[in-house]
Structures are given as C-alpha cells and as structure tokens.
Design an enzyme around this catalytic site. Structure first.
Site, PDB file in Angstrom:
ATOM      1  N   MET A  22     100.371  -3.350 -21.017  1.00 25.05           N
ATOM      2  CA  MET A  22      99.685  -4.154 -19.996  1.00 25.05           C
ATOM      3  C   MET A  22      99.767  -5.639 -20.301  1.00 25.05           C
ATOM      4  O   MET A  22      99.812  -6.472 -19.408  1.00 25.05           O
ATOM      5  CB  MET A  22      98.217  -3.720 -19.882  1.00 25.05           C
ATOM      6  CG  MET A  22      98.101  -2.427 -19.103  1.00 25.05           C
ATOM      7  SD  MET A  22      96.412  -1.964 -18.698  1.00 25.05           S
ATOM      8  CE  MET A  22      95.787  -3.382 -17.829  1.00 25.05           C
TER       9      MET A  22
ATOM     10  N   SER B 201      84.986 -12.065 -26.637  1.00 24.99           N
ATOM     11  CA  SER B 201      86.050 -12.110 -25.639  1.00 24.99           C
ATOM     12  C   SER B 201      85.689 -13.089 -24.514  1.00 24.99           C
ATOM     13  O   SER B 201      86.525 -13.862 -24.039  1.00 24.99           O
ATOM     14  CB  SER B 201      86.268 -10.701 -25.078  1.00 24.99           C
ATOM     15  OG  SER B 201      87.350 -10.688 -24.193  1.00 24.99           O
TER      16      SER B 201
ATOM     17  N   LYS C 283      84.794  -9.085 -19.180  1.00 26.36           N
ATOM     18  CA  LYS C 283      85.461  -8.965 -20.483  1.00 26.36           C
ATOM     19  C   LYS C 283      85.133  -7.674 -21.227  1.00 26.36           C
ATOM     20  O   LYS C 283      85.155  -7.614 -22.452  1.00 26.36           O
ATOM     21  CB  LYS C 283      85.156 -10.172 -21.382  1.00 26.36           C
ATOM     22  CG  LYS C 283      85.442 -11.517 -20.739  1.00 26.36           C
ATOM     23  CD  LYS C 283      86.831 -11.596 -20.087  1.00 26.36           C
ATOM     24  CE  LYS C 283      87.965 -11.592 -21.086  1.00 26.36           C
ATOM     25  NZ  LYS C 283      89.300 -11.570 -20.402  1.00 26.36           N
TER      26      LYS C 283
ATOM     27  N   HIS D 180      81.538  -6.900 -10.924  1.00 19.34           N
ATOM     28  CA  HIS D 180      80.761  -7.158 -12.145  1.00 19.34           C
ATOM     29  C   HIS D 180      79.266  -7.216 -11.828  1.00 19.34           C
ATOM     30  O   HIS D 180      78.494  -7.799 -12.595  1.00 19.34           O
ATOM     31  CB  HIS D 180      81.163  -8.507 -12.765  1.00 19.34           C
ATOM     32  CG  HIS D 180      82.542  -8.562 -13.345  1.00 19.34           C
ATOM     33  ND1 HIS D 180      83.084  -7.551 -14.111  1.00 19.34           N
ATOM     34  CD2 HIS D 180      83.495  -9.540 -13.293  1.00 19.34           C
ATOM     35  CE1 HIS D 180      84.311  -7.910 -14.494  1.00 19.34           C
ATOM     36  NE2 HIS D 180      84.580  -9.092 -14.017  1.00 19.34           N
TER      37      HIS D 180
END
Length: 325
Positions: free
Chosen positions: A250, A154, A62, A123
């Site tokens: 996007m 988020s 995020k 990640h």
C-alpha cells in the site's frame, strides 16, 4: 469542549498555554474540527440518506483508516484489483464529512453519486453519524481501533507534514497535551473511542484492532468479510487481497499512499509512515508515558479495551533459552 481535562498535578505533561489554531477551526457539537469539515457539511452528514447495504469504515484519525478502506472496498467489490489500481481510494471510498474544493473531493457529493454497495469513511463519534444510520440496522459499521499511544505519535507526524492543519510549530510535548485534551482535529480520542466501544455488541458494529491486522492480515480479512456478508470469497482471493493490502504494497501504491495529495509533504512525513505497532516507545519519555496512563485512567474509568501496545511476533525455530527483547 474537552479542554477541561485535569492533567495530573505536579506531573510532566503540563499545559503551558501553547495554542495551535487549525485553518477554519470551529467547534461543532462540542468537537473541534478543521476547515475541511465545515459546519454546513456536518449538518448535511446528519441528514445524509443512507442505504441499507452501506458499509461505514470508522476510525479516529491515524488509526489505520486507509488500510481498512482498501480491504473493505476489495471485499465488497469481489477483489476488483483493476478498479483498485486505477482510482485513488479517497474517490472509491469517500470521506463523508470532508470538503476539499481544490481536489474537488466533497465526501457527501461523491457518496451520493456512488453505486451500491458503498464503502464510506468517517472519523465521527457515533452520535454525529447520519441520523438514519442510528436506527437502520442493516447497514454496517466496521470500526478500527489502534492503541492510542501509536495513534498519538502518528497524528503528531501527520500534523507536521500536512498543510491541512496549518503550520504546526509545536513540539512533541505540545502535541501530546493537545491530544490528551481533545484540542486536535476531530476532537477527543477518548470521546470517540468510548462512543463506539459502547456499541460493540450491536449486530451491525464490528470492531477490528489494527494490531490484529498486523499479526494475521488474512485471518482478520476473513472475519471482516464474514461480518459484511461476503463469506463466499475464496481462500485464494482473500490471500490476494491480503497481499495487495500489505503495508509495503500500500505504501508503494499511488492509489493508497496519498502522495498525489497537495497538502501532504512526504519529505516531512509520508502519509503511510511506518505502519508498526509499538513505535510510541521511540517518542514517549518515561514520564510522558506515566502521564498518558494517568490521563487515560481518568478518562476511561473502568472501561477495559484490550489495546495492544506492541505486537509480539511468534518466532518459529527459536530455542527455548533464547530470549528476544
């Protein structure tokens, strides 16, 4: 694992024992993962054969990963907008440590089958990257950092919306504690961030800040393109990439908004939610903000990373006496 964080005694962010269990939850090398990054896949990531022209897009969840994937894929593929509008970003730029048998999205398999140059997402903290990549200096890491308060908000919304994390029923306060103690998928933000920040001076590591992308997208795309050796891209093409990669575009683009992904309930929270800097102020109470700062100071010590907690846009034609709050 990182649950030993000493939350500031007598403060408001106290751990009252709420526990959320992720589907397939396990701890690997001291980091908590959900079932979509199983141990056998994390083992295989270490042995993954890198190529010398690979570009890794690395971020904590995020923090702007999809944005960077789309930018880098277009930069590396000389602005192939046709390709970008036909194939979802998660197939063009595979998520290395991810395995979803429903979507048949197995990051390593997708990456192995791809032609070069590959843009691969991860990640993972630095130490868990493919072993070869730890000493092969020709491949590149573009790491995106976003201020941790916005990341936390988020991620909280993503936890609520995505079934990949199970039925999360905790409150914002519960999630804040989980975030601060590393009890979320992919573990501690602090550990991840420090692992990459320590490598910022290496010639093949480039750190870009989410908030800088918000302020000057085209300028930042130019710097990223220069870093990955694509300094011959025309100004006009960079302009087109910036337009294609604007947040609003996007968010509307089915190849990047993940609205087709079965596990995300966009009614709860869309995958690309607000894309603004400073939204944390709408979520944190004053005392939670103080507690966050205290834990941050404790975890990060003297490390100073220039995070931006809001983006001030320069307004043109503004009289010098007019103050905007």
């Amino acid at each position: 694992m990182a649950d030993t964080v000493e939350l500031v005694p007598g403060k408001h962010v106290q751990d009252h024992g709420y526990r959320h269990v992720l589907p397939g939850e396990h701890v690997y090398d001291g980091v908590l993962f959900f079932g979509y990054s199983p141990p056998d896949v994390l083992d295989a990531v270490k042995e993954f054969k890198v190529r010398d022209d690979d570009v890794f897009v690395v971020s904590y969840p995020k923090a702007g990963t999809t944005w960077l994937q789309e930018i880098l894929w277009l930069v590396m593929n000389d602005g192939d907008f046709d390709g970008a509008t036909k194939t979802p970003v998660y197939f063009r730029s595979p998520f290395l440590e991810f395995k979803d048998l429903v979507l048949n999205e197995v990051g390593i398999d997708l990456a192995i089958a791809m032609r070069s140059p590959r843009v691969i997402k991860s990640h993972l903290p630095f130490r868990m990257m493919p072993k070869q990549s730890l000493y092969l200096l020709s491949l590149q890491f573009v790491v995106v950092f976003r201020n941790p308060k916005d990341v936390c908000v988020s991620y909280y919304n993503f936890y609520k919306a995505s079934s990949s994390f199970g039925e999360f029923t905790g409150t914002w306060r519960d999630f804040l504690i989980m975030f601060l103690t590393g009890r979320v998928d992919h573990g501690s933000w602090f550990d991840f961030t420090l692992s990459w920040w320590e490598r910022r001076t290496e010639p093949n590591v480039y750190i870009v800040f989410y908030e800088d992308l918000k302020k000057d997208l085209k300028g930042e795309i130019r710097k990223i393109a220069d870093f990955v050796g694509k300094n011959d891209l025309s100004d006009e093409l960079l302009e087109k990439i910036a337009t294609h990669c604007s947040f609003s575009s996007m968010r509307k683009n089915p190849m990047t908004n993940h609205e087709d992904v079965y596990s995300i309930n966009k009614q709860v929270s869309p995958f690309l939610r607000k894309g603004i800097a400073g939204d944390w102020k709408n979520q944190f109470s004053v005392s939670q903000n103080e507690d966050f700062d205290a834990v941050y100071k404790q975890k990060m010590g003297d490390v100073e990373i220039p995070f931006q907690y809001e983006v001030k846009r320069h307004r043109r034609h503004q009289s010098p006496h007019h103050h905007t709050h």
